[in-house]
Every structure is written in structure tokens, then in C-alpha cells.
Design a protein around this motif. Structure first.
Motif, mmCIF file in Angstrom:
data_model
loop_
_atom_site.group_PDB
_atom_site.id
_atom_site.type_symbol
_atom_site.label_atom_id
_atom_site.label_comp_id
_atom_site.label_asym_id
_atom_site.label_seq_id
_atom_site.Cartn_x
_atom_site.Cartn_y
_atom_site.Cartn_z
ATOM 1 N N GLU A 147 -1.178 12.095 20.758
ATOM 2 C CA GLU A 147 0.151 12.688 20.923
ATOM 3 C C GLU A 147 1.225 11.807 20.301
ATOM 4 O OE1 GLU A 147 3.115 14.145 24.559
ATOM 5 O OE2 GLU A 147 1.046 13.568 24.979
ATOM 6 N N GLU A 148 1.081 10.501 20.456
ATOM 7 C CA GLU A 148 2.056 9.559 19.912
ATOM 8 C C GLU A 148 2.075 9.598 18.384
ATOM 9 O OE1 GLU A 148 4.966 6.459 20.162
ATOM 10 O OE2 GLU A 148 4.093 7.714 21.734
ATOM 11 N N LEU A 149 0.880 9.647 17.777
ATOM 12 C CA LEU A 149 0.793 9.588 16.319
ATOM 13 C C LEU A 149 1.215 10.881 15.646
ATOM 14 C CD1 LEU A 149 -2.581 7.670 15.846
ATOM 15 C CD2 LEU A 149 -0.266 6.766 15.726
ATOM 16 N N LEU A 150 1.121 11.981 16.365
ATOM 17 C CA LEU A 150 1.478 13.259 15.763
ATOM 18 C C LEU A 150 2.966 13.560 15.834
ATOM 19 C CD1 LEU A 150 -1.503 15.524 16.875
ATOM 20 C CD2 LEU A 150 -1.018 14.634 14.605
ATOM 21 N N LYS A 151 3.744 12.652 16.424
ATOM 22 C CA LYS A 151 5.191 12.815 16.394
ATOM 23 C C LYS A 151 5.669 12.539 14.979
ATOM 24 C CE LYS A 151 6.034 11.295 21.158
ATOM 25 N NZ LYS A 151 6.613 10.230 22.007
ATOM 26 N N ASN A 152 6.327 13.495 14.409
ATOM 27 C CA ASN A 152 6.794 13.350 13.025
ATOM 28 C C ASN A 152 8.312 13.405 12.999
ATOM 29 O OD1 ASN A 152 7.258 13.355 10.308
ATOM 30 N ND2 ASN A 152 5.656 14.845 9.835
ATOM 31 N N GLU A 153 8.936 12.253 12.768
ATOM 32 C CA GLU A 153 10.393 12.164 12.774
ATOM 33 C C GLU A 153 10.983 12.127 11.361
ATOM 34 O OE1 GLU A 153 11.930 12.385 15.506
ATOM 35 O OE2 GLU A 153 10.261 12.145 16.877
ATOM 36 N N THR A 154 10.149 12.511 10.360
ATOM 37 C CA THR A 154 10.631 12.439 8.979
ATOM 38 C C THR A 154 11.868 13.295 8.753
ATOM 39 O OG1 THR A 154 8.359 12.096 8.267
ATOM 40 C CG2 THR A 154 9.939 12.722 6.587
ATOM 41 N N SER A 155 11.810 14.527 9.260
ATOM 42 C CA SER A 155 12.952 15.420 9.041
ATOM 43 C C SER A 155 14.205 14.903 9.724
ATOM 44 C CB SER A 155 12.605 16.817 9.557
ATOM 45 O OG SER A 155 12.305 16.774 10.939
ATOM 46 N N ILE A 156 14.066 14.298 10.888
ATOM 47 C CA ILE A 156 15.223 13.756 11.602
ATOM 48 C C ILE A 156 15.814 12.574 10.854
ATOM 49 C CG2 ILE A 156 15.952 12.609 13.730
ATOM 50 C CD1 ILE A 156 13.957 14.296 15.238
ATOM 51 N N ARG A 157 14.931 11.719 10.315
ATOM 52 C CA ARG A 157 15.450 10.562 9.573
ATOM 53 C C ARG A 157 16.152 11.016 8.300
ATOM 54 N NH1 ARG A 157 10.368 8.425 10.831
ATOM 55 N NH2 ARG A 157 9.679 8.667 8.685
ATOM 56 N N SER A 158 15.606 12.043 7.629
ATOM 57 C CA SER A 158 16.271 12.571 6.430
ATOM 58 C C SER A 158 17.623 13.161 6.792
ATOM 59 C CB SER A 158 15.384 13.655 5.793
ATOM 60 O OG SER A 158 14.153 13.105 5.409
#
Length: 519
Positions: A147-158
Motif C-alpha cells: 500500500e505504501e509503495l503504490l502511493k503515487n504523488e507524481t501528479s501532486i508534485r507536478s
């Protein structure tokens, strides 16, 4: 209590034994030849004690190596990255950003089942050497890590960078956006749906899948087994049907016919048992769980496998059906996700025995479209039969020649005619089913003979397209079309050249027009 993965940690303590046993099995497979001297009676009589001493020393060294490997294996999560340090004689540091992680599989082989731990495999979009295998975690910790690794914050950082770059007041905008992001996360966590069981297979449904499975693999295993004990089977059938193999078949035509019928029945029964057994063992306890837009697939008896299907990672959606599956009103679905190399069949995520209703749910979730879809179809030319027939004729001839020297001309002739009939039917069905269909959103690639395989690819997932033409195709204005995705390639053979050019132009236009990414 939730695990804190920011602190470097080792595997479960039972991992010492897991690592040792798995390393031992691997070493035995790779070095099985070291036991060949034991076949010699001289070695067993005069040097058996020395052999046991050498084996004991090797076993001790393996234990020390595995223990050191366990101690040096440490991983943690930091700044949206998975960090791993491992090694015995030389150390290797691995750093994987979350947005490079393609899939996380939770497996459990027999050793891990006995010790009540699971293994975690992390697949990435980079080189194949970046794949991570954690051999021993408790199931609870493994699920939390997944669950931890599947968090994808790429869009938020962009989104952060875009707002900051366009901001006149950097500090105020940054503070406001961080607060907005925190509120968004809180709202998302509150609204996130709990995992819900979509469907599972009971033992009867699993048997239906086995009965309707592809028997070629099972037949191959049976033939391999029979070839090793053919002499014993020949003696058995000879005594049972009173066939004298030293005599000619023409003088014992009735006995020869009954022998062939009995042997074929034996092959069919053995193939049925092997095929159904393989299916039950591999997919035992299959269940599909839905959480938000993702699906979790878990199955296996001897090796328990847990895989996740993510919408943005899925590349090819494959549906397998045949007359028996249609009778049972079930289909098999296989999902190919993005991979750093050509995806093999065993790496696909299988959801077998699925009903039409659940198939539509899964298809709609991944493509935002209902199943089935309407397509403009382009069929393979009947000239493809010549290409396919060549290999089958060669194979039939080799089998018949071998049988001629082993069993005589009549037996080999009967088998040759049977093979020609079967292979001719397969070739005809293969060509008739081979086609590609396109519409505004999807590509459909159909293949198969008795079984029918339909593969669906979202147009925006196409990475490249190529055309191949051999000498004969250049003469008769035909070509093979190859479509590449992040999980491999799909090939449609012997289309008309004008249709291929039309397809290539259309697909290239749709890919360039689309604003969606392949992942």
C-alpha cells in the motif's frame, strides 16, 4: 500498529530459514551434477564417508552465506522512494522512485507457507536488474508495504511546481497549496472505498475452468512422460490386447485397431487429468477484490500469488474463450501490464472463469467503455495457410518417419493421415480467426484456432508500429503488421498491403492526436 517503513528494517526473523532453504534449493538445481559420482558403485563403497564430509561442509557454508545475506538485506522508504541495501561479498544499493514501480506481487511458495511468511516482488519500468525480491515478511507487513509503495504523488508534485512557477507570491501560494493538498489527502482517505470482493471461484467452478482449458500443454506433458516409459506401455498393451509387435500389422488388423483405440483413450484420459490438475493447483482459491479503480487478484495452492491490476499500468486486455467455455458461460481474462522487457505468458495476471457480467465490470473499469465494442475489421489473407502449413507438414513428416522405423509403415501412415487432418483443420481455423479491428478508442487483435483469443489495446497505449514483408509478400502485395506496447508486441500476419498502410496512418494519427500517456 502501522509499520514505520522510514526506518531501515530487515525481513522477518523466519527469513533466516526461508533464505537458507530457498538458496539451498537454488544451489541444488544449479549444481545437481555434483551428485553424479554417487551413481558409481566404487565411489559409494570406498569414498562415501568423504562425500558426506564434503556435503556437510558445503551445507555449513551455505548456511553461513544465507545468514549473512539475511543480515545485510535492509530496506526502507524515504521521500517517495524505495531504498534497498543488500549483498554478502559486495554490496548493492538500489533506489527506486515510486513512479517507476509498475507492479507489486505478493507470492507464497511451499517453504513460505510452512513458515507463515510471504514474498514480495517489486517490478519496475527500468532495467530488469531493478526488480526487487523480498523473501520473508509477515502478510500484514507485506500488505502495508504494498500500500505504501503504490502511493503515487507524481501528479501532486507536478501540480506543486506549476503553481509555484506561476505564482507572484511564492511563500503565500506555497503555504496555501500545501494546506489544500493536506485537505485533499484527508478527503481522499475519507472517501476511499473499502476493498470489496468482486468474485471468487469455488472448486466446481475451478473444475469447469480446467475441463475447458487448453489441452495442448497437458498433452505435451503426457507425451513426454509416455516417451520415457514407452517400452513398458508397449508390453502392457501387447498383453492386454494380445498384439504381437514382432509380427506384421496386416496379419493382426483387428488387434492393431483395438490397440490404437485403447492407446488414444489412455492419452485422452491422462491429458484430461493432467490439464485439470494443473489448473486446480495453479488457480486454487482464486478471488478478485476491488478497491477504488484497482483490482487485487489472489490464487494458488502450492504457490500463493497476490497481484494488483492498475488502470494506468494495464497495456493489453486479453479474453480467452472456446466452445466449452461458452457452454459453461465463462471466459478467461489475462492482463498484461507495463514491463521493462517482453512479457511472458506466466507473468500476465490471470482472472479465469469470469462471467460476462464481471467481464464487463473489469473491461469498463480499465477502458471506460462497455464490452463488447464495434470494430472495423481487417482479416488475414488465406495465403497465410501456406506459411502455417509448412511447419505442420514438416512436423508431421518427422513424426511419421520416426514411427516408421519404430512401428512399421502401416502405423506411421495412419498417424500421418491423422496428423494431416488435425493440422489442416487447425490451420484453416487459425487463418479464419486472424484479424485486427479498430475504432476510435481501441484496437482488437484476434487469433486462435479452437480457442479464440481477443486482445484489446487502448489506442493511446501504442508506442510504435512496424511493417514486415518477406519476398513472397512483396510480390503479392501483402504484409505483416506489428504493434508495440509497453508489455511487448502484437503481430497480425498477412494483411493486404493497402489495408496495412491505411491502419498505420490511422493509428499514428490517433496516437499523435491523443493527450493521454501510455502509462
Amino acid at each position: 500498529m502501522k509499520t514505520d517503513f522510514s526506518i531501515p528494517r530487515r525481513q522477518n526473523l523466519r527469513g533466516i530459514l526461508v533464505v537458507f532453504l530457498m538458496d539451498l534449493v537454488k544451489s541444488l538445481r544449479q549444481n545437481i551434477y555434483v551428485f553424479l559420482p554417487l551413481l558409481s558403485s566404487n565411489v559409494r563403497e570406498n569414498h562415501l564417508g568423504k562425500v558426506f564430509i564434503v556435503l556437510a561442509v558445503l551445507l555449513l557454508l551455505q548456511m553461513l552465506y544465507s545468514y549473512k545475506s539475511y543480515l545485510n538485506f535492509k530496506f526502507h522508504v524515504q521521500n517517495q522512494r524505495f531504498l534497498l541495501k543488500q549483498g554478502v561479498f559486495s554490496f548493492k544499493d538500489t533506489d527506486i522512485p515510486f513512479d517507476r514501480i509498475q507492479n507489486i506481487n505478493i507470492n507464497q511458495n511451499l517453504i513460505q507457507q510452512m513458515l507463515n511468511v510471504v514474498g514480495v516482488e517489486i517490478e519496475t519500468a527500468g532495467q530488469s536488474t531493478a526488480e526487487i525480491k523480498i523473501k520473508a515478511l509477515s502478510r500484514e507487513v507485506a500488505m502495508e508495504l504494498k500500500e505504501e509503495l503504490l502511493k503515487n504523488e507524481t501528479s501532486i508534485r507536478s501540480e506543486n511546481r506549476e503553481i509555484i512557477e506561476n505564482s507572484g507570491n511564492l511563500e503565500n501560494d506555497l503555504e496555501d497549496h500545501l494546506q489544500s493538498e493536506a485537505d485533499h489527502k484527508t478527503q481522499h482517505n475519507n472517501l476511499a472505498s473499502k476493498p470489496s470482493l468482486l468474485f471468487n471461484l469455488n472448486i466446481w467452478e475451478l473444475l469447469k475452468v480446467g475441463i475447458s482449458s487448453n489441452y495442448l500443454k497437458g498433452f505435451g506433458l503426457v507425451i513426454f512422460f509416455i516417451s520415457t516409459i514407452f517400452q513398458y506401455l508397449e508390453e502392457f498393451f501387447a498383453s492386454f490386447y494380445k498384439v504381437d509387435f514382432e509380427n506384421t500389422y496386416l496379419t493382426q488388423l483387428y488387434q492393431t485397431f483395438t490397440f490404437l483405440v485403447g492407446f488414444i483413450i489412455f492419452l485422452l484420459i491422462a491429458t484430461f487429468i493432467v490439464t485439470v490438475g494443473r489448473t486446480v493447483i495453479k488457480y486454487y482459491g482464486l478471488q478478485v477484490t476491488k478497491k477504488d479503480n484497482d483490482y487485487e487478484v489472489e490464487y494458488g495452492l502450492l504457490k500463493r500469488v497476490n497481484q494488483i491490476i492498475k488502470k494506468n499500468k494495464a497495456q493489453v486486455f486479453e479474453i480467452e474463450e472456446n466452445p466449452l467455455k461458452n457452454l459453461f458461460q465463462i471466459k478467461n481474462v489475462f492482463i498484461s501490464q507495463a514491463s521493462s522487457q517482453e512479457l511472458r505468458d506466466k507473468k500476465k495476471i490471470g482472472v479465469i472463469g469470469i462471467s460476462d457480467a464481471n467481464l464487463n465490470i473489469l473491461f469498463t473499469s480499465l477502458f471506460d467503455l462497455n464490452y463488447p465494442q464495434q470494430f472495423v475489421n481487417f482479416k488475414s489473407s488465406m495465403r497465410l495457410m501456406f506459411r502455417l502449413s509448412f511447419a505442420y507438414v514438416l512436423l508431421s513428416s518427422l513424426i511419421a518417419t520416426a514411427l516408421f522405423f519404430l512401428q512399421g509403415w502401416l502405423f506411421s501412415l495412419v498417424i500421418l493421415l491423422m496428423l494431416f487432418s488435425v493440422f489442416g483443420f487447425i490451420v484453416y481455423k487459425t487463418v479464419r480467426k486472424s484479424h485486427i479491428g479498430v475504432n476510435e478508442n481501441l484496437i482488437e487483435v484476434q487469433s486462435g484456432s479452437i480457442h479464440t483469443n481477443k486482445k484489446y489495446i487502448a489506442v493511446h497505449k501504442v508506442q510504435s508500429i512496424s511493417i514486415q514483408r518477406n519476398f513472397f509478400q512483396q510480390k503479392n502485395q501483402h504484409a505483416d503488421l506489428i504493434i508495440y506496447t509497453a508489455s511487448g508486441k502484437e503481430r497480425i500476419n498477412y494483411l493486404k498491403l493497402e489495408e496495412v498502410l491505411l491502419l498505420v496512418n490511422y493509428l499514428n494519427f490517433k496516437v499523435e492526436e491523443s493527450e493521454l500517456g501510455w502509462i
